[in-house]
Design a protein around this motif. Structure first.
Motif, mmCIF file in Angstrom:
data_model
loop_
_atom_site.group_PDB
_atom_site.id
_atom_site.type_symbol
_atom_site.label_atom_id
_atom_site.label_comp_id
_atom_site.label_asym_id
_atom_site.label_seq_id
_atom_site.Cartn_x
_atom_site.Cartn_y
_atom_site.Cartn_z
ATOM 1 N N MET A 70 -1.206 81.670 12.074
ATOM 2 C CA MET A 70 -0.982 80.515 11.217
ATOM 3 C C MET A 70 -1.469 79.267 11.917
ATOM 4 N N ASP A 71 -2.004 78.337 11.156
ATOM 5 C CA ASP A 71 -2.319 77.048 11.759
ATOM 6 C C ASP A 71 -1.023 76.421 12.248
ATOM 7 N N PRO A 72 -1.068 75.658 13.357
ATOM 8 C CA PRO A 72 0.163 75.146 13.961
ATOM 9 C C PRO A 72 1.060 74.362 13.006
ATOM 10 N N ARG A 227 -7.948 78.850 20.741
ATOM 11 C CA ARG A 227 -8.643 77.630 21.171
ATOM 12 C C ARG A 227 -7.707 76.424 21.134
ATOM 13 N N TYR A 228 -6.688 76.482 20.306
ATOM 14 C CA TYR A 228 -5.737 75.371 20.219
ATOM 15 C C TYR A 228 -5.005 75.263 21.556
ATOM 16 N N PRO A 229 -4.819 74.056 22.091
ATOM 17 C CA PRO A 229 -4.255 73.896 23.443
ATOM 18 C C PRO A 229 -2.858 74.525 23.565
ATOM 19 N N GLU A 299 -5.586 67.219 13.243
ATOM 20 C CA GLU A 299 -6.871 66.767 13.789
ATOM 21 C C GLU A 299 -7.377 67.737 14.859
ATOM 22 N N VAL A 300 -6.495 68.140 15.747
ATOM 23 C CA VAL A 300 -6.905 69.034 16.835
ATOM 24 C C VAL A 300 -7.153 70.446 16.306
ATOM 25 N N TRP A 301 -6.371 70.862 15.304
ATOM 26 C CA TRP A 301 -6.609 72.187 14.732
ATOM 27 C C TRP A 301 -8.001 72.273 14.103
ATOM 28 N N GLU A 302 -8.445 71.220 13.460
ATOM 29 C CA GLU A 302 -9.787 71.221 12.875
ATOM 30 C C GLU A 302 -10.842 71.421 13.961
ATOM 31 N N LEU A 303 -10.610 70.841 15.129
ATOM 32 C CA LEU A 303 -11.537 71.033 16.247
ATOM 33 C C LEU A 303 -11.513 72.484 16.716
ATOM 34 N N ALA A 304 -10.319 73.076 16.764
ATOM 35 C CA ALA A 304 -10.203 74.474 17.185
ATOM 36 C C ALA A 304 -10.918 75.404 16.208
ATOM 37 N N GLU A 313 -7.750 63.785 26.158
ATOM 38 C CA GLU A 313 -7.138 62.769 25.300
ATOM 39 C C GLU A 313 -6.521 63.408 24.053
ATOM 40 N N HIS A 314 -7.206 64.368 23.462
ATOM 41 C CA HIS A 314 -6.626 65.080 22.325
ATOM 42 C C HIS A 314 -5.307 65.743 22.731
ATOM 43 N N LYS A 315 -5.317 66.405 23.882
ATOM 44 C CA LYS A 315 -4.114 67.090 24.354
ATOM 45 C C LYS A 315 -2.993 66.093 24.641
ATOM 46 N N ALA A 316 -3.364 64.944 25.208
ATOM 47 C CA ALA A 316 -2.356 63.927 25.505
ATOM 48 C C ALA A 316 -1.709 63.397 24.229
ATOM 49 N N LEU A 317 -2.496 63.267 23.172
ATOM 50 C CA LEU A 317 -1.937 62.814 21.898
ATOM 51 C C LEU A 317 -0.997 63.859 21.306
#
Length: 390
Positions: A70-72, A227-229, A299-304, A313-317
């Protein structure tokens, strides 16, 4: 080797109406049994089976091994709904996300673990990291590991090993059969009682090298979920429990505040200026923190999904959104407690479950106040000052 199951290998219901029904049924059972879980200090295997039927424990199993990742955001919204009924059970359910760690194992090992199905309940008692004796083919593990949330209903357990030359100094997680270790029932706490975060003890237990991995290590399976952190996701699934607790608490004070008169026959609580203002401000704060939390997640899931680069920076957010959610959610529950008045001090009061449990997530090392500073450091291009951050 395959991993035997303490809850049998219950399979999730098919996606669609059947699985939605299974989830709703699990929530109804939870409303009836949450006090039972709280008193006994753990969520039992038979309830874990209901969560498996609802798909919670295949949500991070790679599709390659029969999982339905599932997406996060979708997964965490389910955890949030569970937590609005009982935060401690939501905490246990949140570890349905943790199978993503197994992607750092050799592919052949992963295939063996999932040989009997993708619905696997995992619990990790990782700290303190213990020195293990390196022997031919693996490690001899001895020690006591704390905070194994959900261990009484887990199919497989993780224990933490200090790193050595073979792992470039990185600590390892060793996967073990629950039958091969002792659960030390030491979870005597004021909040999150039902998580059953007891300790795990082993004495010269042999763990094959192929059953060990670096937590957050390089995935051997390439799918969006891997791929998601991983470490930010670990913080997020705990923080979202507080969002659920805050929603449950606010729903309660809103329902009580809607009454036409107080118990003494005087002005209804909800018609008092402080009550109306407090409720409205808490609602705005909760929705604002929740919006930021899910916005950065998506936003980060779309990158994954696209395979694009995910930066520090994405991870920090992600970490910042998680910490904000945990702290704002805690403040909202405290506001609800304040609005409820004297009656809320009783142990039997409905708000006590939210109050006691909602104080805990922000105490977790991944969500404490210093993670605000660490996130700010990353956004400024500085060193975070915290190991494994972001």
């Amino acid at each position: 080797m395959t991993i035997p199951s303490t809850t049998e290998r219950i399979a999730a219901e098919p996606v669609g109406a059947a699985r939605d029904r299974a989830f709703d049924d699990a929530l109804e059972v939870l409303r009836d049994r949450r006090d039972e879980f709280n008193k006994q200090h753990f969520v039992p295997p038979d309830y874990i089976a209901l969560l498996k039927q609802a798909g919670m424990y295949r949500a991070s199993t790679p599709a390659q091994f029969g999982g339905e990742p599932m997406d996060p955001s979708s997964f965490m919204k389910l955890v949030e709904r569970i937590s609005a009924v009982d935060p401690a059970t939501g905490w246990v359910a949140s570890f349905g996300s943790s199978l993503v760690y197994f992607s750092a194992l050799p592919v052949a090992t992963q295939a063996k673990i999932y040989a009997d199905g993708p619905d696997l309940a995992y619990a990790g008692g990782l700290f303190p990291m213990q020195e293990a004796e390196k022997v031919e083919g693996g490690y001899l593990c001895s020690g006591l590991w704390q905070f194994a949330s959900g261990c009484r209903g887990a199919d497989i357990l993780g224990i933490g090993l200090a790193g050595g030359p073979d792992s470039n100094g990185m600590p390892l997680t060793a996967l073990v059969d629950p039958a091969d270790v002792e659960i030390v029932e030491n979870w005597d706490v004021a909040g999150m009682k039902a998580t059953g975060s007891h300790a795990v003890r082993a004495d010269r237990l042999f763990v094959p090298e192929e059953m060990t991995f670096v937590r957050g290590g390089v995935p051997q399976v390439d799918e969006p979920i891997t791929r998601y952190p991983m470490l930010p996701y670990a913080a997020q699934v705990l923080a979202v429990v507080t969002l659920g607790a805050a929603r449950g608490a606010l729903d309660y004070v809103r329902e009580v505040g809607s009454a036409r008169s107080s118990i003494t026959g005087g002005t209804a609580k909800g018609n008092r200026p402080a009550y109306k203002t407090g409720l409205a401000k808490a609602e705005a704060d909760l929705r604002s923190a929740r919006a930021f939390f899910y916005e950065v997640t998506d936003e980060v899931w779309e990158l994954a999904v696209s395979g694009a680069a995910i930066t520090d920076e994405h991870k920090a957010l992600l970490r910042l959104g998680a910490t904000q959610a945990a702290h704002v959610g805690r403040d909202v529950v405290l506001t609800a407690f304040d609005l409820a008045g004297t009656g809320a001090i009783y142990e039997s009061h409905p708000l006590q479950r939210y109050l006691q449990d909602a104080l805990v997530p922000a105490q977790h090392a991944m969500l404490q106040t210093n993670t605000f500073e660490a996130a700010g450091s990353i956004l400024l291009g500085l060193d975070a000052g915290i190991p494994s951050f972001p």
